[in-house]
Design a protein around this motif. Structure first.
Motif, PDB file in Angstrom:
ATOM      1  N   GLY A   1     -51.435  -5.171 -20.730  1.00 25.21           N
ATOM      2  CA  GLY A   1     -50.050  -5.407 -21.116  1.00 25.21           C
ATOM      3  C   GLY A   1     -49.622  -6.851 -20.979  1.00 25.21           C
ATOM      4  O   GLY A   1     -50.212  -7.638 -20.231  1.00 25.21           O
ATOM      5  N   THR A   2     -48.555  -7.203 -21.694  1.00 29.21           N
ATOM      6  CA  THR A   2     -48.028  -8.573 -21.673  1.00 29.21           C
ATOM      7  C   THR A   2     -46.558  -8.604 -21.258  1.00 29.21           C
ATOM      8  O   THR A   2     -45.865  -9.576 -21.501  1.00 29.21           O
ATOM      9  N   GLY A   3     -46.070  -7.540 -20.616  1.00 27.31           N
ATOM     10  CA  GLY A   3     -44.678  -7.496 -20.191  1.00 27.31           C
ATOM     11  C   GLY A   3     -44.428  -8.291 -18.927  1.00 27.31           C
ATOM     12  O   GLY A   3     -45.310  -8.436 -18.073  1.00 27.31           O
ATOM     13  N   PHE A   4     -43.207  -8.819 -18.800  1.00 23.05           N
ATOM     14  CA  PHE A   4     -42.815  -9.616 -17.635  1.00 23.05           C
ATOM     15  C   PHE A   4     -41.615  -9.003 -16.937  1.00 23.05           C
ATOM     16  O   PHE A   4     -40.773  -8.364 -17.572  1.00 23.05           O
ATOM     17  N   VAL A   5     -41.555  -9.197 -15.618  1.00 20.24           N
ATOM     18  CA  VAL A   5     -40.355  -8.886 -14.857  1.00 20.24           C
ATOM     19  C   VAL A   5     -39.665 -10.203 -14.546  1.00 20.24           C
ATOM     20  O   VAL A   5     -40.306 -11.149 -14.091  1.00 20.24           O
ATOM     21  N   GLU A   6     -38.400 -10.285 -14.812  1.00 28.40           N
ATOM     22  CA  GLU A   6     -37.633 -11.512 -14.602  1.00 28.40           C
ATOM     23  C   GLU A   6     -36.179 -11.129 -14.329  1.00 28.40           C
ATOM     24  O   GLU A   6     -35.767 -10.015 -14.634  1.00 28.40           O
ATOM     25  N   PRO A   7     -35.372 -12.067 -13.776  1.00 23.71           N
ATOM     26  CA  PRO A   7     -35.696 -13.449 -13.492  1.00 23.71           C
ATOM     27  C   PRO A   7     -36.083 -13.715 -12.037  1.00 23.71           C
ATOM     28  O   PRO A   7     -36.430 -14.847 -11.703  1.00 23.71           O
ATOM     29  N   SER A   8     -35.978 -12.726 -11.134  1.00 24.60           N
ATOM     30  CA  SER A   8     -36.334 -12.921  -9.714  1.00 24.60           C
ATOM     31  C   SER A   8     -35.566 -14.089  -9.098  1.00 24.60           C
ATOM     32  O   SER A   8     -36.122 -14.903  -8.366  1.00 24.60           O
ATOM     33  N   PHE A   9     -34.286 -14.185  -9.428  1.00 22.61           N
ATOM     34  CA  PHE A   9     -33.451 -15.225  -8.838  1.00 22.61           C
ATOM     35  C   PHE A   9     -33.107 -14.877  -7.394  1.00 22.61           C
ATOM     36  O   PHE A   9     -33.193 -13.715  -6.984  1.00 22.61           O
ATOM     37  N   ALA A  10     -32.704 -15.899  -6.623  1.00 22.64           N
ATOM     38  CA  ALA A  10     -32.363 -15.687  -5.226  1.00 22.64           C
ATOM     39  C   ALA A  10     -31.116 -14.825  -5.103  1.00 22.64           C
ATOM     40  O   ALA A  10     -31.007 -13.985  -4.238  1.00 22.64           O
TER      41      ALA A  10
ATOM     42  N   THR B   1     -54.110   1.113  -7.398  1.00 25.04           N
ATOM     43  CA  THR B   1     -52.911   0.378  -7.006  1.00 25.04           C
ATOM     44  C   THR B   1     -52.403  -0.445  -8.179  1.00 25.04           C
ATOM     45  O   THR B   1     -53.178  -1.105  -8.857  1.00 25.04           O
ATOM     46  N   ARG B   2     -51.108  -0.382  -8.428  1.00 20.52           N
ATOM     47  CA  ARG B   2     -50.490  -1.157  -9.506  1.00 20.52           C
ATOM     48  C   ARG B   2     -50.077  -2.531  -8.969  1.00 20.52           C
ATOM     49  O   ARG B   2     -49.699  -2.678  -7.799  1.00 20.52           O
ATOM     50  N   TYR B   3     -50.136  -3.535  -9.843  1.00 19.78           N
ATOM     51  CA  TYR B   3     -49.858  -4.910  -9.410  1.00 19.78           C
ATOM     52  C   TYR B   3     -48.828  -5.590 -10.303  1.00 19.78           C
ATOM     53  O   TYR B   3     -48.779  -5.374 -11.521  1.00 19.78           O
ATOM     54  N   ILE B   4     -48.004  -6.417  -9.663  1.00 20.14           N
ATOM     55  CA  ILE B   4     -47.214  -7.442 -10.345  1.00 20.14           C
ATOM     56  C   ILE B   4     -47.823  -8.773  -9.941  1.00 20.14           C
ATOM     57  O   ILE B   4     -47.888  -9.091  -8.754  1.00 20.14           O
ATOM     58  N   HIS B   5     -48.294  -9.532 -10.919  1.00 20.61           N
ATOM     59  CA  HIS B   5     -48.938 -10.811 -10.604  1.00 20.61           C
ATOM     60  C   HIS B   5     -48.018 -11.958 -10.989  1.00 20.61           C
ATOM     61  O   HIS B   5     -47.517 -12.037 -12.117  1.00 20.61           O
ATOM     62  N   GLY B   6     -47.794 -12.875 -10.024  1.00 21.67           N
ATOM     63  CA  GLY B   6     -46.886 -13.988 -10.242  1.00 21.67           C
ATOM     64  C   GLY B   6     -47.584 -15.268 -10.639  1.00 21.67           C
ATOM     65  O   GLY B   6     -48.632 -15.623 -10.085  1.00 21.67           O
TER      66      GLY B   6
ATOM     67  N   HIS C   1     -48.987  -3.702 -13.634  1.00 22.45           N
ATOM     68  CA  HIS C   1     -47.644  -3.188 -13.927  1.00 22.45           C
ATOM     69  C   HIS C   1     -46.915  -4.188 -14.820  1.00 22.45           C
ATOM     70  O   HIS C   1     -46.584  -3.875 -15.949  1.00 22.45           O
ATOM     71  N   LEU C   2     -46.687  -5.387 -14.299  1.00 25.49           N
ATOM     72  CA  LEU C   2     -46.041  -6.441 -15.081  1.00 25.49           C
ATOM     73  C   LEU C   2     -46.469  -7.798 -14.545  1.00 25.49           C
ATOM     74  O   LEU C   2     -46.984  -7.920 -13.432  1.00 25.49           O
ATOM     75  N   TRP C   3     -46.251  -8.835 -15.349  1.00 24.15           N
ATOM     76  CA  TRP C   3     -46.441 -10.217 -14.924  1.00 24.15           C
ATOM     77  C   TRP C   3     -45.103 -10.783 -14.482  1.00 24.15           C
ATOM     78  O   TRP C   3     -44.046 -10.224 -14.777  1.00 24.15           O
ATOM     79  N   GLU C   4     -45.150 -11.917 -13.794  1.00 21.27           N
ATOM     80  CA  GLU C   4     -43.932 -12.589 -13.357  1.00 21.27           C
ATOM     81  C   GLU C   4     -44.166 -14.090 -13.418  1.00 21.27           C
ATOM     82  O   GLU C   4     -45.206 -14.583 -12.985  1.00 21.27           O
TER      83      GLU C   4
END
Length: 352
Positions: A136-145, A53-58, A88-91
């Protein structure tokens, strides 16, 4: 893929001495979300539960100060070791465009956000490179409302994916017919994602639909747990696909929206080059799609088409939903398919 975070990630702090994996503090006995989340080293063992399972960790961006930064770095160390190649990516942060007046000054700007984001992500990346040089050190952003701050001026060079959250509406003043079962309402909601993805296309990054769902705040009885929400999901998913962007105490149950996913899968089929197109209708309560495989009309045709019906007695039904005469109610066979009156039908659409 599992996203570990959301609204509570900006309330999460690390305590190495906590005897529990996680401790949630709720303001009242009936609250849906905790106001404070404390996690211990054993919390990170949960990443081993789901194999492959792939993860995005916040991470928590809401809290500032030396202790908050120390907490971030401890979490980065433990998370990268636990997730490893399944990352997968950080957040960093969730819906921080809502921060002014909450945990940032009212005059907090996009420039201030980007500066803070870059400072904290740089510290996290430095820790990751020490603890897990192969992760990896990639991020997903900006996750705005929505898109209050998400303008072409937002250009974080360190982001690998961009996206925003966006629900159809909140619990109030939403209605089943006016919000979820309204095609114009769906088109308007998704248009915000489409417009923003085009505005940020110069970044040449994948654009994702973040928290994109019907009603925010864990949904609402009479709206998200009835058959009308399955009809909403059917229209919502097909309209998205046609656009140029890529409980405790409750017994197990098969919720009606599950059927919409089955219906969407049947509509899209197995071809690699499938394109659903919306057929304009006069009424806001109607939505019709033609599905093309390799540029050839395949399903839900304009004049006459063979259809499999997504059906229930009423839009507020909570059981008895079927797709093509097949029912997946948990109470019948623990979610396995049960055939009921499977028939083939045809339909004719008049010119509009």
């Amino acid at each position: 893929m599992v996203r570990v975070g959301g609204g509570t990630q900006d309330r999460a702090l690390y305590d190495p001495l906590l005897p529990l994996a996680i401790n949630n503090t709720f303001p009242t006995a009936t609250s849906d979300q905790s106001t404070t989340v404390t996690i211990s080293p054993t919390f990170f063992e949960s990443f081993q539960i789901f194999p492959n399972t792939r993860y995005i960790h916040g991470f928590n961006q809401g809290k500032n100060g030396t202790s908050a930064l120390t907490s971030l770095l401890h979490q980065a160390d433990l998370a990268c070791r636990a997730i490893g190649p399944n990352l997968h990516l950080w957040e960093l942060g969730n819906e921080n465009d809502l921060a002014p007046g909450r945990y940032r000054p009212m005059n907090w700007t996009l420039t201030a956000y980007v500066g803070e984001w870059r400072e904290k992500t740089a510290a996290i990346v430095e820790q990751l490179q020490k603890s897990c040089p192969d992760v990896g050190t990639g991020f997903v952003e900006p996750s705005f409302a929505w898109d209050r701050y998400a303008t072409p001026g937002f250009e974080p060079a360190e982001a690998f994916e961009i996206g925003i959250n966006g629900y159809m509406n909140s619990q109030s003043p939403s209605t089943l017919r006016g919000t979820l079962m309204n095609h114009s309402s769906i088109v308007y909601s998704i248009s915000k994602h489409v417009n923003l993805s085009q505005a940020l296309s110069n970044l040449d990054l994948p654009f994702i639909l973040g928290e994109s769902n019907s009603i925010s705040g864990q949904g609402s009885n009479g709206l998200t747990n009835v058959f009308g929400s399955a009809l909403w999901l059917l229209d919502y998913d097909l309209w998205c696909a046609s656009q140029p962007i890529a409980s405790r105490g409750i017994p197990p149950t098969t919720r009606p929206p599950y059927y919409a996913n089955i219906m969407v899968a049947k509509a899209l089929g197995r071809e690699h080059k499938t394109q659903p197109l919306s057929i304009p209708r006069k009424s806001d309560t109607e939505a019709v799609y033609a599905v093309y495989d390799n540029s050839i009309l395949a399903r839900l045709g304009y004049r006459i088409a063979k259809v499999e019906r997504l059906d229930a007695g009423e839009s507020d039904a909570t059981e008895g939903v079927s797709v093509g005469g097949v029912v997946y109610d948990y109470v019948l066979a623990e979610g396995r398919p049960v055939v009921r009156n499977r028939t083939e039908e045809s339909m004719e659409l008049q010119d509009v």
